[in-house]
Scaffold this motif. Structure first.
Motif, PDB file in Angstrom:
ATOM      1  N   ALA A 190      52.820  31.297   3.852  1.00 23.91           N
ATOM      2  CA  ALA A 190      53.645  32.366   3.282  1.00 23.91           C
ATOM      3  C   ALA A 190      53.606  32.379   1.759  1.00 23.91           C
ATOM      4  O   ALA A 190      53.687  33.441   1.136  1.00 23.91           O
ATOM      5  CB  ALA A 190      55.088  32.210   3.767  1.00 23.91           C
ATOM      6  N   LEU A 191      53.457  31.204   1.123  1.00 19.35           N
ATOM      7  CA  LEU A 191      53.445  31.152  -0.329  1.00 19.35           C
ATOM      8  C   LEU A 191      52.203  31.793  -0.932  1.00 19.35           C
ATOM      9  O   LEU A 191      52.210  32.150  -2.107  1.00 19.35           O
ATOM     10  CB  LEU A 191      53.558  29.705  -0.811  1.00 19.35           C
ATOM     11  CG  LEU A 191      54.968  29.145  -0.960  1.00 19.35           C
ATOM     12  CD1 LEU A 191      54.922  27.693  -1.395  1.00 19.35           C
ATOM     13  CD2 LEU A 191      55.780  29.946  -1.952  1.00 19.35           C
ATOM     14  N   SER A 192      51.153  31.934  -0.141  1.00 19.84           N
ATOM     15  CA  SER A 192      49.952  32.581  -0.671  1.00 19.84           C
ATOM     16  C   SER A 192      50.191  34.063  -0.943  1.00 19.84           C
ATOM     17  O   SER A 192      49.365  34.728  -1.580  1.00 19.84           O
ATOM     18  CB  SER A 192      48.774  32.403   0.293  1.00 19.84           C
ATOM     19  OG  SER A 192      49.073  32.958   1.562  1.00 19.84           O
ATOM     20  N   LEU A 193      51.323  34.593  -0.444  1.00 16.99           N
ATOM     21  CA  LEU A 193      51.686  35.968  -0.771  1.00 16.99           C
ATOM     22  C   LEU A 193      51.899  36.163  -2.273  1.00 16.99           C
ATOM     23  O   LEU A 193      51.605  37.220  -2.817  1.00 16.99           O
ATOM     24  CB  LEU A 193      52.999  36.324  -0.057  1.00 16.99           C
ATOM     25  CG  LEU A 193      52.936  36.952   1.341  1.00 16.99           C
ATOM     26  CD1 LEU A 193      54.343  37.060   1.896  1.00 16.99           C
ATOM     27  CD2 LEU A 193      52.276  38.306   1.295  1.00 16.99           C
ATOM     28  N   ILE A 194      52.435  35.132  -2.914  1.00 14.46           N
ATOM     29  CA  ILE A 194      52.873  35.281  -4.304  1.00 14.46           C
ATOM     30  C   ILE A 194      51.722  35.650  -5.235  1.00 14.46           C
ATOM     31  O   ILE A 194      51.795  36.649  -5.958  1.00 14.46           O
ATOM     32  CB  ILE A 194      53.604  34.014  -4.763  1.00 14.46           C
ATOM     33  CG1 ILE A 194      54.909  33.861  -3.967  1.00 14.46           C
ATOM     34  CG2 ILE A 194      53.890  34.050  -6.262  1.00 14.46           C
ATOM     35  CD1 ILE A 194      55.648  32.570  -4.223  1.00 14.46           C
ATOM     36  N   PRO A 195      50.605  34.881  -5.267  1.00 13.22           N
ATOM     37  CA  PRO A 195      49.524  35.286  -6.171  1.00 13.22           C
ATOM     38  C   PRO A 195      48.901  36.628  -5.818  1.00 13.22           C
ATOM     39  O   PRO A 195      48.464  37.357  -6.724  1.00 13.22           O
ATOM     40  CB  PRO A 195      48.510  34.135  -6.053  1.00 13.22           C
ATOM     41  CG  PRO A 195      48.878  33.382  -4.836  1.00 13.22           C
ATOM     42  CD  PRO A 195      50.341  33.582  -4.635  1.00 13.22           C
ATOM     43  N   THR A 196      48.871  36.986  -4.528  1.00 15.67           N
ATOM     44  CA  THR A 196      48.291  38.292  -4.181  1.00 15.67           C
ATOM     45  C   THR A 196      49.169  39.428  -4.687  1.00 15.67           C
ATOM     46  O   THR A 196      48.667  40.431  -5.214  1.00 15.67           O
ATOM     47  CB  THR A 196      48.084  38.432  -2.663  1.00 15.67           C
ATOM     48  OG1 THR A 196      49.335  38.274  -1.981  1.00 15.67           O
ATOM     49  CG2 THR A 196      47.109  37.391  -2.139  1.00 15.67           C
ATOM     50  N   PHE A 197      50.480  39.294  -4.570  1.00 14.50           N
ATOM     51  CA  PHE A 197      51.382  40.332  -5.072  1.00 14.50           C
ATOM     52  C   PHE A 197      51.278  40.465  -6.591  1.00 14.50           C
ATOM     53  O   PHE A 197      51.275  41.567  -7.135  1.00 14.50           O
ATOM     54  CB  PHE A 197      52.824  40.004  -4.690  1.00 14.50           C
ATOM     55  CG  PHE A 197      53.144  40.269  -3.236  1.00 14.50           C
ATOM     56  CD1 PHE A 197      52.222  40.873  -2.404  1.00 14.50           C
ATOM     57  CD2 PHE A 197      54.373  39.911  -2.710  1.00 14.50           C
ATOM     58  CE1 PHE A 197      52.507  41.118  -1.070  1.00 14.50           C
ATOM     59  CE2 PHE A 197      54.682  40.153  -1.385  1.00 14.50           C
ATOM     60  CZ  PHE A 197      53.746  40.764  -0.566  1.00 14.50           C
ATOM     61  N   ILE A 198      51.218  39.335  -7.274  1.00 16.50           N
ATOM     62  CA  ILE A 198      51.109  39.371  -8.736  1.00 16.50           C
ATOM     63  C   ILE A 198      49.781  39.996  -9.154  1.00 16.50           C
ATOM     64  O   ILE A 198      49.712  40.799 -10.092  1.00 16.50           O
ATOM     65  CB  ILE A 198      51.253  37.952  -9.310  1.00 16.50           C
ATOM     66  CG1 ILE A 198      52.669  37.416  -9.033  1.00 16.50           C
ATOM     67  CG2 ILE A 198      50.985  37.944 -10.815  1.00 16.50           C
ATOM     68  CD1 ILE A 198      52.837  35.951  -9.369  1.00 16.50           C
ATOM     69  N   LEU A 199      48.703  39.637  -8.437  1.00 18.26           N
ATOM     70  CA  LEU A 199      47.384  40.196  -8.738  1.00 18.26           C
ATOM     71  C   LEU A 199      47.379  41.712  -8.559  1.00 18.26           C
ATOM     72  O   LEU A 199      46.760  42.430  -9.353  1.00 18.26           O
ATOM     73  CB  LEU A 199      46.325  39.549  -7.842  1.00 18.26           C
ATOM     74  CG  LEU A 199      44.882  40.041  -8.025  1.00 18.26           C
ATOM     75  CD1 LEU A 199      44.404  39.759  -9.441  1.00 18.26           C
ATOM     76  CD2 LEU A 199      43.958  39.373  -7.004  1.00 18.26           C
ATOM     77  N   ILE A 200      48.071  42.215  -7.539  1.00 16.14           N
ATOM     78  CA  ILE A 200      48.153  43.661  -7.319  1.00 16.14           C
ATOM     79  C   ILE A 200      48.703  44.349  -8.567  1.00 16.14           C
ATOM     80  O   ILE A 200      48.191  45.372  -9.022  1.00 16.14           O
ATOM     81  CB  ILE A 200      49.036  43.973  -6.091  1.00 16.14           C
ATOM     82  CG1 ILE A 200      48.299  43.603  -4.795  1.00 16.14           C
ATOM     83  CG2 ILE A 200      49.407  45.454  -6.056  1.00 16.14           C
ATOM     84  CD1 ILE A 200      49.153  43.733  -3.551  1.00 16.14           C
TER      85      ILE A 200
END
Length: 466
Positions: free
Chosen positions: A74-84
């Motif tokens: 679930a924590l891998s969501l964080i860098p993907t959201f920031i990258l978006i």
């Protein structure tokens, strides 16, 4: 000393370190390590010969935390959201969004400031980071407001306050962190943030319009755009909506049946869609490199805080402080709603000295069990509950409330991170200028939080449909 006394002593020491200016990640890790050593050594009667054993066991216990918790999918969501968010900025989507909002909304009193609020809300729908939102619109919106005569402090305040909307409107990194800490469904929490986030934007807009109507020369409306110019501005801004719909459709199949994928996969697909758009709009290697570096910096900062605080959380488990606090809260002979309000007010005070993520990570392991106990437990039905909602729904409702409080803390002095970011981007503004500019929005946030507490269905209606 028994474990609870040790827990209270170490927690007090942690607060002192934070107030003195030590970074939350390092203060929490240090306090957690000291607490673990103290508890293990106390079990041996403080025998000097056993101190080495206590140190070794504490180090092994603390050393297991970073990998075991941060390796969570679930924590891998964080860098993907920031990258978006950063890719959307370099793709020019933010400028297109602001231009569309200006052409459609700027004719109302205080229109350019209102346009900025709705543009930040739209950008928040593809960016999981409030700091990134504030930084982007400080470059785009403030010069436009200054051109037509807005006070520079208020213009900066609009951007700083508007940037906080990224904390609630999905994709939201703070909502993901909350879901992981309290072990709740990430997708439902993200879905629950939509209506409160949009509601917060509407309250901000109403505040600005009210000020424009009552304060002479506050901010003139911007008119003169033809219907053709308005319609032409929509297609460049539509990719924002496309990315949001892609993520939501992937996480929650709108046609019924099982979801098409996990929130993590939805975030990755959203990032890929924005990446393709950015390439189509002319992004080249220098811009891509900057987006990746900014994403890495912000992600590392968040993960470092998580690592440090989780060591402290592991210590709290050994000290049994969360359950002791929950027992004490439920034993109080006052209204549960009053206790909840006092907890939210405590977050407002604590946010003056800590950043939002660190504050939630430090407090939720203790506060969340207490709030759930007030409602009747994690598995209570709505009919038997105190607040009129089931355990899982209470977890979602409380999550939105504390994340809204975290938004509030992003603009409160002396720590208010969004205010520092806006001042850093604009050399002509001091931090004091920005803090003065956000003061009216304290009232708006107070109204929003009061309504979310009084009318939980604003939060729970959308996740209740799933």
């Amino acid at each position: 000393m028994d474990p609870i006394d040790i827990g209270l002593a170490v927690t007090g020491g942690l607060l002192v370190l934070v107030v003195l200016g030590m970074r939350v990640a390092f203060a929490a890790a240090l306090a957690g390590m000291v607490g673990l050593i103290w508890i293990f050594w106390s079990k041996k009667g403080y025998d000097a010969g056993e101190f080495g054993w206590a140190l070794t066991v504490a180090a092994k216990t603390a050393g297991q935390v970073p990998h075991s918790k941060v390796s969570s999918q679930a924590l891998s969501l964080i860098p993907t959201f920031i990258l978006i968010g950063y890719l959307a900025y370099y793709a020019g989507l933010t400028k297109a969004l602001f231009e569309a909002a200006k052409r459609w909304i700027a004719w109302v009193p205080g229109g350019l400031a209102v346009s900025t609020v709705f543009a930040t809300a739209g950008f928040a729908a593809v960016s999981g980071a409030s700091v990134a939102t504030a930084a982007v619109f400080a470059r785009i919106a403030i010069p436009e407001m200054l051109k037509i005569g807005y006070d520079k402090r208020f213009a900066a305040g609009v951007v700083a306050a508007g940037g906080t909307l990224a904390s609630l409107i999905p994709p939201s990194a703070i909502l993901v962190i909350y879901a992981i800490i309290v072990e709740q469904d990430v997708g439902k929490l993200l879905l629950a943030g939509f209506i409160p986030g949009a509601f917060s934007a509407l309250v901000y807009a109403a505040l600005i319009i009210g000020m424009a109507l009552t304060i002479k020369g506050f901010g003139p409306p911007v008119s003169g755009f033809t219907w053709r110019e308005r319609l032409v501005s929509l297609p460049p801004a539509l990719p924002i909506l496309f990315v949001v719909v892609t993520i939501i459709f992937f996480v929650y199949n709108p046609f019924g049946g099982d979801a098409w994928g996990t929130p993590t996969e939805g975030g990755a697909i959203g990032a890929f869609v924005v990446f393709v758009m950015a390439l189509y709009r002319g992004m080249r290697w220098p811009e891509l490199k900057d987006a990746l570096l900014e994403t890495a910096k912000l992600s590392v900062m968040i993960f470092t805080i998580i690592w440090g605080v989780l060591i402290y959380v592991r210590f709290l488990g050994f000290a049994d402080l969360p359950s002791a606090f929950a027992d004490w809260i439920t034993s109080l002979s006052v209204s549960p709603m009053l206790i909840l309000v006092c907890i939210l007010l405590a977050y407002a005070v604590l946010g003056m000295f800590m950043d939002a993520i660190g504050m939630l990570l430090l407090t939720l392991p203790v506060v969340y069990p207490a709030v759930m106990a007030l409602n009747g437990g994690e598995f209570v039905s709505a009919a038997d509950s105190t607040f009129g909602m089931s355990g899982p729904m209470c977890a979602i409702w409380f999550g939105i409330l504390v994340v809204k409080m975290a938004e509030f803390c992003l603009i409160t002095p002396p720590i208010g991170l969004n205010c520092f970011v806006v001042a850093g981007v604009r050399p002509d503004l001091s931090v004091q200028d920005v803090f003065r500019g956000v003061m009216p929005f304290f009232i708006a946030d107070g109204i929003t939080i009061g309504l979310l507490v009084s009318f939980p269905m604003i939060v729970l209606w959308l996740p209740g449909l799933v």
